[in-house]
Write a protein that holds these residues in place. Structure first.
Motif, PDB file in Angstrom:
ATOM      1  N   TYR A  24     -80.268 -62.842 -71.308  1.00 31.27           N
ATOM      2  CA  TYR A  24     -80.508 -60.960 -71.019  1.00 31.27           C
ATOM      3  C   TYR A  24     -79.404 -61.058 -70.349  1.00 31.27           C
ATOM      4  O   TYR A  24     -79.314 -59.244 -70.928  1.00 31.27           O
ATOM      5  N   ALA A  25     -78.744 -61.122 -69.608  1.00 33.79           N
ATOM      6  CA  ALA A  25     -77.522 -60.872 -69.059  1.00 33.79           C
ATOM      7  C   ALA A  25     -76.052 -60.287 -70.029  1.00 33.79           C
ATOM      8  O   ALA A  25     -75.749 -59.780 -69.388  1.00 33.79           O
ATOM      9  N   LEU A  26     -76.061 -60.988 -70.906  1.00 34.06           N
ATOM     10  CA  LEU A  26     -75.173 -61.032 -71.617  1.00 34.06           C
ATOM     11  C   LEU A  26     -75.658 -60.192 -72.545  1.00 34.06           C
ATOM     12  O   LEU A  26     -74.506 -58.795 -73.357  1.00 34.06           O
TER      13      LEU A  26
ATOM     14  N   ALA B 262     -70.194 -57.626 -70.758  1.00 37.25           N
ATOM     15  CA  ALA B 262     -68.789 -57.507 -69.499  1.00 37.25           C
ATOM     16  C   ALA B 262     -68.663 -57.707 -68.111  1.00 37.25           C
ATOM     17  O   ALA B 262     -68.375 -58.046 -67.483  1.00 37.25           O
ATOM     18  N   ALA B 263     -69.882 -57.848 -67.314  1.00 36.81           N
ATOM     19  CA  ALA B 263     -70.570 -57.749 -65.370  1.00 36.81           C
ATOM     20  C   ALA B 263     -70.452 -58.721 -66.225  1.00 36.81           C
ATOM     21  O   ALA B 263     -70.920 -59.336 -65.544  1.00 36.81           O
ATOM     22  N   ALA B 264     -71.403 -59.381 -66.950  1.00 37.29           N
ATOM     23  CA  ALA B 264     -72.017 -60.740 -67.425  1.00 37.29           C
ATOM     24  C   ALA B 264     -71.040 -61.521 -67.367  1.00 37.29           C
ATOM     25  O   ALA B 264     -71.020 -62.155 -66.533  1.00 37.29           O
ATOM     26  N   LYS B 265     -69.850 -61.504 -67.722  1.00 34.72           N
ATOM     27  CA  LYS B 265     -68.401 -61.941 -67.756  1.00 34.72           C
ATOM     28  C   LYS B 265     -68.114 -62.299 -66.485  1.00 34.72           C
ATOM     29  O   LYS B 265     -67.508 -63.552 -65.946  1.00 34.72           O
TER      30      LYS B 265
ATOM     31  N   VAL C  64     -72.542 -69.654 -74.622  1.00 32.95           N
ATOM     32  CA  VAL C  64     -74.018 -68.513 -74.431  1.00 32.95           C
ATOM     33  C   VAL C  64     -74.731 -68.151 -75.728  1.00 32.95           C
ATOM     34  O   VAL C  64     -75.680 -68.636 -76.450  1.00 32.95           O
ATOM     35  N   THR C  65     -73.824 -67.453 -76.313  1.00 35.37           N
ATOM     36  CA  THR C  65     -73.721 -66.914 -77.818  1.00 35.37           C
ATOM     37  C   THR C  65     -73.433 -68.037 -78.247  1.00 35.37           C
ATOM     38  O   THR C  65     -75.104 -67.942 -79.907  1.00 35.37           O
TER      39      THR C  65
END
Length: 411
Positions: free
Chosen positions: A285-287, A292-295, A304-305
């Protein structure tokens, strides 16, 4: 100075009006937070009611309900995986061709090389996982857009299917393999007018669902979050239990629970838990919400991808197995437009084009909307050409509603 009194609207007692206002506010808030999911549930109920009336009840007959589950099982499997892919901010155009390739590989193994069907099933899932990992590598670690990679995969796997089968169909398959898609739970217990094991499973599901709702409510209360009033919560639980009971009695009055429905239930519960509660689910969900924020938050976006596409490959292989078991043959035309059906089911079920939004249950609801539309229109004699037009309009309306809702919330 005398005591100050406060009047309530419409002459209601002071203690009653605020309660009603609070209940209405909670209902509105709940509707706003879950508008897509509630909207699709309401739409599904209306579509079922419409075609039940239009077909003089044929749609809801036990044999047709069972057939509806069997007809759409492989699309629902794909829709679950596609929802997760879309939540992560990507797309997969290769799932239909990969399902066809895996079904062809199963046919070649079992028919031409006499491979036991259990071993063929394991190899099929391994092929799907490897294909998903291969595509995930190019997307996650090389940085090629998922649209391009999976478009190439669609062509590659479709060509591989033609190489394996040519223009022939291979079958039949062993009986155990066929049971994956066409089998039912066995009869147990005394002779009754219903399938006893199905009734027991239905009651267990009701207990599990109600317990889950109670657990979620207590968790929300522990965090001092707003919850529905007790009366509305009880109404929700009763309505949910009644719906499950009605579905259970419908299946139990025919041949019971199909094996493939148990498979779908396991996928729904398992992936629903992972996406709601597991760390990797929250990372997906974050990704999709903000890469950018997730990283920056420590999410390993490439890993994850990669896992998302590996999982999609396994589910595409499983869908291919279910489809082949239903046809009892491997055919070159398998999987045509499966990817479009899965993508449509995900978006109708609440996925967002920008990623980060959607639920596994929503994917199943979207798939059921399409399945009921297909089945209902076929029962009333609507041509396939008009069916495509209607499904296209439904998809457009669902995505348009998502865009409108985002703009309304933003404003």
């Amino acid at each position: 100075m005398g005591p100050v009194t406060t009047e309530t609207p419409h002459g209601a007692p002071p203690s009653e009006a605020p309660g009603r206002t609070a209940i209405a506010g909670l209902l509105l808030d709940a509707m706003r937070r879950n508008m897509r999911q509630y909207g699709m549930l309401i739409a599904l109920a209306l579509i079922v009611a419409l075609f039940a009336i239009w077909t003089d009840g044929v749609l809801l007959q036990p044999n047709n309900v069972t057939n509806l589950v069997l007809q759409n099982s492989y699309i629902l499997v794909l829709a679950i995986g596609m929802m997760i892919v879309i939540i992560s901010g990507h797309i997969d155009l290769s799932v239909g061709s990969l399902a066809a390739f895996v079904s062809a590989a199963c046919a070649v193994m079992m028919v031409e090389h006499d491979v036991p069907w259990v071993l063929a099933l394991v190899i099929a899932l391994a092929i799907g996982a490897a294909a998903g990992a291969w595509q995930g590598f190019w997307i996650a670690y090389v940085g090629i857009p998922s649209f391009i990679v999976t478009l190439a995969g669609m062509l590659l796997f479709r060509g591989g299917t033609q190489i394996l089968l040519g223009s022939r169909s291979l079958g039949p398959f062993p009986e155990g393999f066929q049971e994956i898609s066409t089998g039912y739970l066995p009869e147990v217990g005394p002779q009754t007018n219903y399938h006893n094991l199905t009734l027991l499973l239905g009651l267990a599901l009701i207990v599990f669902a109600v317990a889950q709702e109670v657990r979620d409510r207590r968790r929300q209360q522990s965090y001092e979050l707003d919850v529905l009033p007790r009366s509305l919560f009880l109404t929700k639980c009763v309505a949910m239990a009644a719906a499950v009971l009605a579905f259970t009695l419908t299946l139990a009055s025919y041949r019971g629970v199909p094996v493939v429905l148990l498979l779908l239930a396991a996928l729904l519960i398992g992936f629903g838990f992972v996406m709601r509660n597991a760390v990797v689910g929250r990372h997906v969900y974050a990704l999709g919400g903000n890469q950018a924020a997730a990283k920056l938050s420590g999410v390993k976006d490439r890993r994850v991808t990669f896992l998302v596409f590996m999982n999609m490959g396994m589910l595409a292989a499983l869908a291919g197995v279910v489809y082949a078991a239903r046809l009892n043959a491997g055919v070159p035309q398998a999987g045509v437009n499966f990817e479009l059906e899965a993508i449509a089911a995900a978006f109708i079920g609440g996925a967002s084009m920008s990623g980060g939004v959607g639920t596994v249950l929503g994917a199943v609801i979207g798939g059921l909307v399409l399945g009921v539309l297909n089945n209902g229109m076929s029962l009333v004699g609507v041509g396939t050409d008009y069916q495509q037009v209607i499904k296209g309009l439904v998809l457009l309306a669902a995505v348009g509603f998502d865009v409108w809702n985002k703009r309304r919330v933003g404003s």
